[in-house]
Enzyme design. Structure first.
Site, short mmCIF file in Angstrom:
data_model
loop_
_atom_site.label_atom_id
_atom_site.label_comp_id
_atom_site.label_asym_id
_atom_site.label_seq_id
_atom_site.Cartn_x
_atom_site.Cartn_y
_atom_site.Cartn_z
N SER A 136 80.60 -20.84 57.14
CA SER A 136 80.63 -19.39 57.01
C SER A 136 79.35 -18.94 56.34
O SER A 136 78.67 -19.73 55.68
CB SER A 136 81.84 -18.96 56.16
OG SER A 136 81.74 -17.61 55.77
N TYR A 149 87.17 -19.15 48.40
CA TYR A 149 86.79 -19.32 49.80
C TYR A 149 85.36 -19.85 49.92
O TYR A 149 85.10 -20.84 50.61
CB TYR A 149 86.93 -17.99 50.54
CG TYR A 149 86.49 -18.04 51.98
CD1 TYR A 149 87.30 -18.60 52.96
CD2 TYR A 149 85.24 -17.55 52.36
CE1 TYR A 149 86.89 -18.65 54.28
CE2 TYR A 149 84.82 -17.60 53.68
CZ TYR A 149 85.65 -18.16 54.64
OH TYR A 149 85.23 -18.22 55.95
#
Length: 289
Positions: A136, A149
């Site tokens: 990501s 995250y």
């Protein structure tokens, strides 16, 4: 050997990028073992070249079953690649996120990928195949409330670098894909989870972080709406999976390309100010009497 005689495993293929990637690779002629968790998702995906397999990457028995399916393929097809796509997003301030949620985030987004990779490496080593890890933009830059995250994605980037260097002498390539905004259901699910966690914050935590959490939820929704479609993201993942001489990293979207570059050159304090400015329009407006 034709493409239809090669297998690719895609985890987290129930919806979003995973489902789109499974369809994109099947359209290119591969036999895709698409990891799903629910029967309805399996039926929605099933086609001539997509074989749904039940795969919760945190369940050792299911991971072992997929490895056994690859090893016992009735046509003896080699494993061309593993696409580690499964993931969750649980966003909350570091202080307010329960430790159980920290551990679960790492269990899914990091340890699950390692478990699947370990299980399928014997087949990948035989075929001189490829591991594609879906990271990501959060693996390069950590927004407020994204500590857990982003932590998993930073860790996945490091594991990918180590694995690439370990496997290069043995002919197995390791590629990282770093999406920015992509129009999937993950943001909506994350907003729901964030709302639940915010509701459980103490009064003092709510005073400190309440407006920040609301701003992050609004920012995430706007970021997702402006992002790439799942199908566009799938085409880049498919390129990373099939290119003869792949790069070590691919980004998805201009936002990801820009932020990954800026993170390498800008001082931390300047990045802090840029993120604060990006978030500012999403904070709740003061109530006037």
């Amino acid at each position: 050997m034709t493409l239809s005689h090669e297998i690719i495993v895609v985890t987290g293929a129930s919806t979003g990028m995973g489902a789109a990637t499974a369809r994109e690779l099947a359209g290119r002629g591969f036999h895709v073992l698409a990891g799903v968790r629910r029967p309805q998702d399996a039926e929605a995906l099933r086609s001539e070249r997509i074989e749904p397999v039940f795969l919760d990457i945190t369940e050792p028995a299911q991971v072992a079953a997929v490895a056994a399916r690859v090893e016992s393929d009735p046509l003896g097809r080699p494993l061309r690649a593993l696409v580690n796509n499964a993931g969750i997003a649980v966003n909350a301030p570091v202080e307010a996120l329960p430790m159980s949620d920290w551990r679960w985030q790492f269990e899914v987004n990091l340890f699950g990928h390692i478990a699947v990779t370990q299980a399928l490496l014997p087949a990948l080593l035989r075929s001189r195949g490829r591991v594609v890890n879906i990271s990501s933009i959060g693996g390069k830059v950590a927004m407020p409330t994204y500590g857990a995250y982003a932590g998993t994605k930073f860790a996945l980037e490091a594991v990918s670098d180590s694995l690439r260097r370990e496997l290069a002498p043995h002919g197995v390539q390791v590629v990282v894909v770093e999406p920015g905004g992509v129009q999937t259901e993950m943001a909506e699910r994350g907003a729901t989870t964030a709302g639940g966690i915010a509701a459980g914050m103490t009064e003092e935590q709510t005073e400190r972080y309440g407006d920040l959490v609301r701003a992050i939820v609004a920012h995430s929704a706007a970021f997702t709406r402006a992002g790439q479609t799942a199908e566009a993201a799938a085409r880049i993942i498919a390129k990373a999976t099939t290119a003869r001489n792949p790069r070590t990293r691919y980004t998805i979207g201009r936002d990801a390309a820009l932020m990954t570059r800026l993170s390498r050159f800008l001082p931390d304090r300047l990045l802090d100010r840029m993120m604060a400015a990006d978030l500012r329009p999403h904070f709740p407006k003061p109530v006037t009497v």
